[in-house]
Scaffold this motif. Structure first.
Motif, mmCIF file in Angstrom:
data_model
loop_
_atom_site.group_PDB
_atom_site.id
_atom_site.type_symbol
_atom_site.label_atom_id
_atom_site.label_comp_id
_atom_site.label_asym_id
_atom_site.label_seq_id
_atom_site.Cartn_x
_atom_site.Cartn_y
_atom_site.Cartn_z
ATOM 1 N N GLU A 130 0.814 -1.203 0.000
ATOM 2 C CA GLU A 130 0.000 0.000 0.000
ATOM 3 C C GLU A 130 0.852 1.259 0.000
ATOM 4 O O GLU A 130 0.353 2.359 -0.204
ATOM 5 C CB GLU A 130 -0.925 0.004 1.227
ATOM 6 N N GLN A 131 2.150 1.125 0.264
ATOM 7 C CA GLN A 131 3.050 2.269 0.239
ATOM 8 C C GLN A 131 3.526 2.497 -1.189
ATOM 9 O O GLN A 131 4.142 1.632 -1.787
ATOM 10 C CB GLN A 131 4.237 2.026 1.170
ATOM 11 N N VAL A 132 3.226 3.678 -1.734
ATOM 12 C CA VAL A 132 3.559 3.982 -3.131
ATOM 13 C C VAL A 132 4.619 5.056 -3.158
ATOM 14 O O VAL A 132 4.454 6.121 -2.574
ATOM 15 C CB VAL A 132 2.310 4.463 -3.908
ATOM 16 N N ARG A 133 5.739 4.773 -3.858
ATOM 17 C CA ARG A 133 6.812 5.751 -4.032
ATOM 18 C C ARG A 133 6.620 6.467 -5.355
ATOM 19 O O ARG A 133 6.483 5.844 -6.407
ATOM 20 C CB ARG A 133 8.178 5.058 -4.016
ATOM 21 N N THR A 134 6.588 7.803 -5.278
ATOM 22 C CA THR A 134 6.354 8.565 -6.499
ATOM 23 C C THR A 134 7.557 8.535 -7.425
ATOM 24 O O THR A 134 7.417 8.762 -8.624
ATOM 25 C CB THR A 134 6.027 10.026 -6.145
ATOM 26 N N ASP A 135 8.796 8.267 -6.884
ATOM 27 C CA ASP A 135 9.957 8.242 -7.754
ATOM 28 C C ASP A 135 10.099 6.924 -8.501
ATOM 29 O O ASP A 135 10.819 6.849 -9.485
ATOM 30 C CB ASP A 135 11.228 8.545 -6.947
ATOM 31 N N HIS A 136 9.455 5.862 -8.045
ATOM 32 C CA HIS A 136 9.447 4.576 -8.748
ATOM 33 C C HIS A 136 8.020 4.030 -8.750
ATOM 34 O O HIS A 136 7.768 2.908 -8.320
ATOM 35 C CB HIS A 136 10.397 3.579 -8.080
ATOM 36 N N ILE A 137 7.078 4.839 -9.233
ATOM 37 C CA ILE A 137 5.672 4.455 -9.142
ATOM 38 C C ILE A 137 5.357 3.254 -10.016
ATOM 39 O O ILE A 137 4.475 2.460 -9.720
ATOM 40 C CB ILE A 137 4.775 5.659 -9.502
ATOM 41 N N GLY A 138 6.133 3.072 -11.131
ATOM 42 C CA GLY A 138 5.912 1.902 -11.983
ATOM 43 C C GLY A 138 6.205 0.621 -11.248
ATOM 44 O O GLY A 138 5.407 -0.325 -11.268
ATOM 45 N N LEU A 139 7.363 0.551 -10.564
ATOM 46 C CA LEU A 139 7.703 -0.641 -9.770
ATOM 47 C C LEU A 139 6.693 -0.840 -8.650
ATOM 48 O O LEU A 139 6.310 -1.977 -8.349
ATOM 49 C CB LEU A 139 9.113 -0.495 -9.197
ATOM 50 N N ALA A 140 6.273 0.261 -7.992
ATOM 51 C CA ALA A 140 5.318 0.139 -6.890
ATOM 52 C C ALA A 140 3.992 -0.436 -7.368
ATOM 53 O O ALA A 140 3.389 -1.278 -6.701
ATOM 54 C CB ALA A 140 5.108 1.506 -6.230
#
Length: 568
Positions: A521-531
């Motif tokens: 549920e934690q989404v990183r905006t710098d690697h949103i594709g991987l997330a």
């Protein structure tokens, strides 16, 4: 003349009487129901507000008690009569440690660190027994007393004769001028020969206590036995008059929990409900008055039509056109005319409504078909126009074809699951498009086992990872790079690997990204594709991405897709 005046007066009286009758039937229910609703809502607020606040206070007291009570088993274990106490005293009296002492020290350290690791707000745990060497034990091992330990050791020495347990706050400094506050809980062991100190992070205790309270208009503050503030938050003194205050003592610590409830926030919802009831009542009244006037005028017109028929008959004038079927009275005729008109109007309205709904559905279906076809047809037209201008295929034609393939892959079917072969065809189109853009800055290598091509997998699962490898790895590299895609079947599961020889990641970035994968549920905006890919894997298969990277060497992303989605 006199008869005409009487007829006009009769019309006015009829209009006034019917209007008052409609308004009476309208006003009485609305006023009664509105007043009753406001009265019941006000009573509900007064009845349940104190109860809800008391329940919230009891829950917070229980939460505070949980913080202090969790230390009791450890205190009993290391107290003067416990086995752990004997081992601790022996370790503190020893200058040189044998293998047995090291083993015993690790046991005590694990015992202390297990509690610290179980609660994020526990900063450290110190265990001390009187010894000649100035040693103490903590969750990190055996240490010598230094000036940085004065905050707890001096408090122990000064109060061990008069106190069995107490709390105090202190501020710890870090490198760079930063600092943080600790809440230290002291428990004297035996007859003052030892002490165990639990150091808690006040900032995390604040978050634990006030989680979700501020949004609901509450703040909570915990005070010690001496009245000193331990942790929590309270409103500013100049605004406290608008807060209701409740206090309760948490046993057995003796801490006092004070709950501040903002009356403005708590009553906001109820005021909105009251306002909504009033607005709806007023709206109902306005609509009702309009309807009453309209209905009254309508009835008046019907009466006027009857009167007009009577007057025309009386004055030997030509009668208005009426249906051929006549009843015993003109009232019956007018009634039948009105009924027929209403029935025809209703049927016509229903027919028009059905025609409108059918037309709307047809338009929506046509539009749903038009949008993707319009895009494909436009791209196809662009492709031929470019070809006509250059008289031969070129890179623009290739880019349009690859883009069309990508769009067709994502829009042509509503099926979520595709074969690995279909997914790889989309990846090839994507990379071919990027190769034209970046002028062959990279090379794509595919190592695919033949038995893996038919494996079913979610659509568009590999593209974000390949894009991440290109933009975060190869693009930042000066020389040409390589993106390698591998797939094989292992134990009836599809094992996929996407690697690049790009710039890689620093250790702290890799650790942060890997840690975020453990919480989908934690989404990183710098690697949103991987997330996003990681979240989809977790939802579909209960697995997460595996990431390995080294600076200047490259990055490898691996995943596993289970057999349950494989179609044979």
């Amino acid at each position: 003349m006199s008869e005409k005046v009487n007829l006009d007066a009769m019309r006015k009286v009829f209009f006034r009487n019917n209007l008052f009758a409609f308004l009476a039937l309208l006003f009485v229910p609305i006023v009664v129901m509105g007043s009753l609703s406001m009265y019941l809502l006000h009573g509900y607020i007064r009845k349940n507000l104190d109860k809800e606040t008391q329940i919230l206070l009891e829950q917070l007291v229980s939460k505070v008690a949980t913080v202090t009570d969790q230390f009791n088993p450890l205190i009993l274990t290391v107290d003067i009569d416990g086995q752990s106490s004997y081992v601790a005293r022996k370790l503190l009296d020893s200058v040189e440690m044998s293998y047995t002492d090291i083993f015993l020290l690790n046991n005590i350290k694990d015992q202390l660190s297990s509690m610290r690791n179980a609660r994020e707000y526990i900063h450290s745990i110190n265990l001390y027994f009187t010894n000649d060497h100035g040693y103490y034990l903590s969750d990190t091992g055996k240490h010598s007393l230094t000036p940085k330990d004065d905050y707890w050791f001096d408090a122990y020495v000064s109060q061990k004769e008069t106190q069995r347990s107490w709390t105090q706050t202190n501020e710890q400094s870090l490198a760079g001028g930063f600092s943080f506050k600790l809440l230290s809980i002291f428990h004297i062991l035996g007859n003052g020969e030892g002490v165990i100190v639990f150091n808690l992070r006040i900032s995390m205790l604040d978050s634990l206590l006030n989680a979700g309270l501020l949004a609901a208009g509450h703040q909570a503050l915990v005070s010690g036995v001496d009245g000193s503030v331990l942790f929590g938050s309270a409103p500013e003194p100049e605004t406290r008059q608008r807060y209701s205050v409740r206090t309760e003592v948490a046993k057995p610590s003796g801490w006092t929990l004070t709950l501040y409830s903002d009356k403005g926030v708590i009553f906001l919802v109820y005021r909105r409900v009251l306002t909504l009831i009033i607005l709806l009542s007023l709206l109902s009244l306005v609509i009702g008055v309009v309807l009453s006037i309209w209905l009254t005028q309508r009835r008046t017109r019907q009466i006027n039509a009857v009167i007009h028929l009577l007057e025309a008959a009386r004055d030997n004038e030509s009668l208005p056109q009426i249906p051929k079927r006549q009843g015993p009275t003109y009232g019956y005729i007018i009634h039948q005319i009105i009924n027929t008109f209403l029935q025809q109007s209703y049927l016509q309205t229903q027919l028009e409504a059905r025609k409108y709904k059918l037309k709307t559905a047809q338009l929506m279906a046509l539009q749903a078909q038009l949008n993707p076809h319009f895009l494909f047809n436009t791209l196809e037209t662009l492709n031929w126009k470019v070809y006509e201008m250059t008289d031969k295929p070129n890179q623009v034609n290739q880019m349009i074809e690859h883009l069309s393939d990508l769009m067709r892959y994502s829009l042509s079917s509503i099926e979520d699951m595709v074969s690995l072969d279909e997914e790889l065809q989309s990846i090839r189109s994507y990379l071919a498009l990027q190769a034209i853009r970046y002028q062959d800055k990279f090379e794509a290598v595919y190592t695919i086992a033949p038995e893996a091509l038919g494996f079913r997998m979610p659509r568009m699962l590999l593209q974000p990872i390949v894009e991440n490898a290109l933009y975060h790895g190869i693009k930042m590299k000066k020389e040409q790079g390589t993106i390698t895609i591998e797939a094989r079947v292992v134990a009836d599961a599809l094992a996929l690997s996407i690697s690049d020889d790009g710039v890689g990641m620093e250790k702290h970035v890799l650790e942060s990204l890997t840690q975020s994968f453990s919480d989908p549920e934690q989404v990183r905006t710098d690697h949103i594709g991987l997330a996003n890919v990681n979240a989809r894997l977790f939802l579909l298969y209960g697995t997460t991405l595996s990431l390995c990277s080294e600076p200047t060497v490259g990055t490898v992303v691996t995943m596993t897709i289970q057999k349950k989605n494989k179609e044979t």
